[in-house]
Design a protein around this motif. Sequence first.
Motif, short mmCIF file in Angstrom:
data_model
loop_
_atom_site.label_atom_id
_atom_site.label_comp_id
_atom_site.label_asym_id
_atom_site.label_seq_id
_atom_site.Cartn_x
_atom_site.Cartn_y
_atom_site.Cartn_z
N ARG A 170 1.04 -1.13 -0.08
CA ARG A 170 -0.02 0.00 -0.11
C ARG A 170 0.88 1.13 -0.05
NH1 ARG A 170 -4.87 2.08 1.73
NH2 ARG A 170 -4.68 4.11 2.87
N SER A 171 1.96 1.29 0.71
CA SER A 171 2.71 2.46 1.07
C SER A 171 3.52 2.83 -0.30
CB SER A 171 3.76 2.32 2.24
OG SER A 171 4.70 1.56 1.75
N TYR A 172 3.89 1.72 -1.08
CA TYR A 172 4.55 1.87 -2.29
C TYR A 172 3.62 2.51 -3.50
CZ TYR A 172 9.20 0.27 -1.10
OH TYR A 172 10.48 0.46 -0.79
N HIS A 173 2.23 2.40 -3.22
CA HIS A 173 1.41 2.93 -4.12
C HIS A 173 1.36 4.55 -3.65
CE1 HIS A 173 -2.08 3.89 -6.77
NE2 HIS A 173 -2.62 4.27 -5.64
N HIS A 174 1.03 4.65 -2.24
CA HIS A 174 0.72 6.00 -1.94
C HIS A 174 1.97 6.94 -2.15
CE1 HIS A 174 -3.75 5.53 -1.32
NE2 HIS A 174 -3.35 4.43 -0.83
N THR A 175 3.13 6.45 -1.85
CA THR A 175 4.30 7.22 -1.74
C THR A 175 4.85 7.34 -2.87
OG1 THR A 175 4.69 6.41 0.54
CG2 THR A 175 6.50 7.53 -0.59
#
Length: 366
Positions: A170-175
């Motif tokens: 999730r973080s790699y999408h949002h960041t």
Amino acid sequence: MILVTGGAGFIGSNFVLDWLAQHDEPVVNLDKLTYAGNLNNLRSLQDDARHVFVHGDIGDTDLVASLLAAHRPRAILHFAAESHVDRSIHGPAAFVETNINGTFTLLQAALKYWSGLEEAEKTAFRFLHVSTDEVYGSLGKDDPPFSETTAYAPNSPYSASKAASDHLVRSYHHTYGLPTLTTNCSNNYGPYHFPEKLIPLMIANALVGKSLPVYGDGQQVRDWLYVGDHCAAIRRVLEAGKPGETYNVGGWNEKANLDVVHVLCDILDALSPASNGNSYRTQITHVTDRPGHDRRYAIDARKIERELGWKPAETFETGIRKTVQWYLDNQAWVRDVQSGDYMHWLERNYNQRDSLPGAGEAQKTA
């Protein structure tokens, strides 16, 4: 070309087999071949040029980078994981290493690869992460099923490591904008299931006259999903899922563990009766429950049906009968797994084959 990690495991191998039965698009299959990775699962693909097997670790940064550079996949489908709760209780380090650190390494490589693509390829690329409903914790008897917005509450080292990997994805999408997709599935069953899990263990033990060990009172409830349905859901999410979204995949089949064992015994009584004339139910024994055993899982799979048009094709009754018949028809596979002979398949069949360019220890087909 797509890159599949963990494609010699239970769900991964079913996905690879189903994919190549329906598509001509080649698959690069990266698997470490730990105890649950079994190339016998993929024997039917021997000499199939569409399947490139690579014996390697998702945590090997150089190997993953070389595969991405050499094969330029349009998608990564990440199945590779340590997945047995009991093993995570006795040896959690391997779960942290593979499920968390391995996923991190894979994400780093995917991000670097994706960032260097041309705009059209960049837009089309997907990183699909296959996860579990166990990240959500346990439900009470009357609680609503897990939805995509249910708070995470993992209760075992396995589910905690998968929860961590979900958060990383999730973080790699949002960041960074990496176009990720996550699926959280319920309990799978079907062909090629490693016989330490409930359904294949019960079938194997029943046929050789061993006890059928059921944890506690056997009233732990799971939602059961036929593996072929799961593979179809993943294909649909890859095709039409919205980047950054999570999709729960379930079978709409809540069953208590003891009821599942009873169904298995009854089917075996009909298809392969015991030589002593007794029902296989007489072999059921209750054993001490495992620590932190979640009482109930249930998946609300309405989002994937509403948004992507997927729903399971199999009922529990049709899927479980297919599964029992597969194990009866494939006793040699079961014996190889139980004896450990399947672990020698790579050595027997691949050491003399030529490696493919840019693929490390890659071997053509499986």
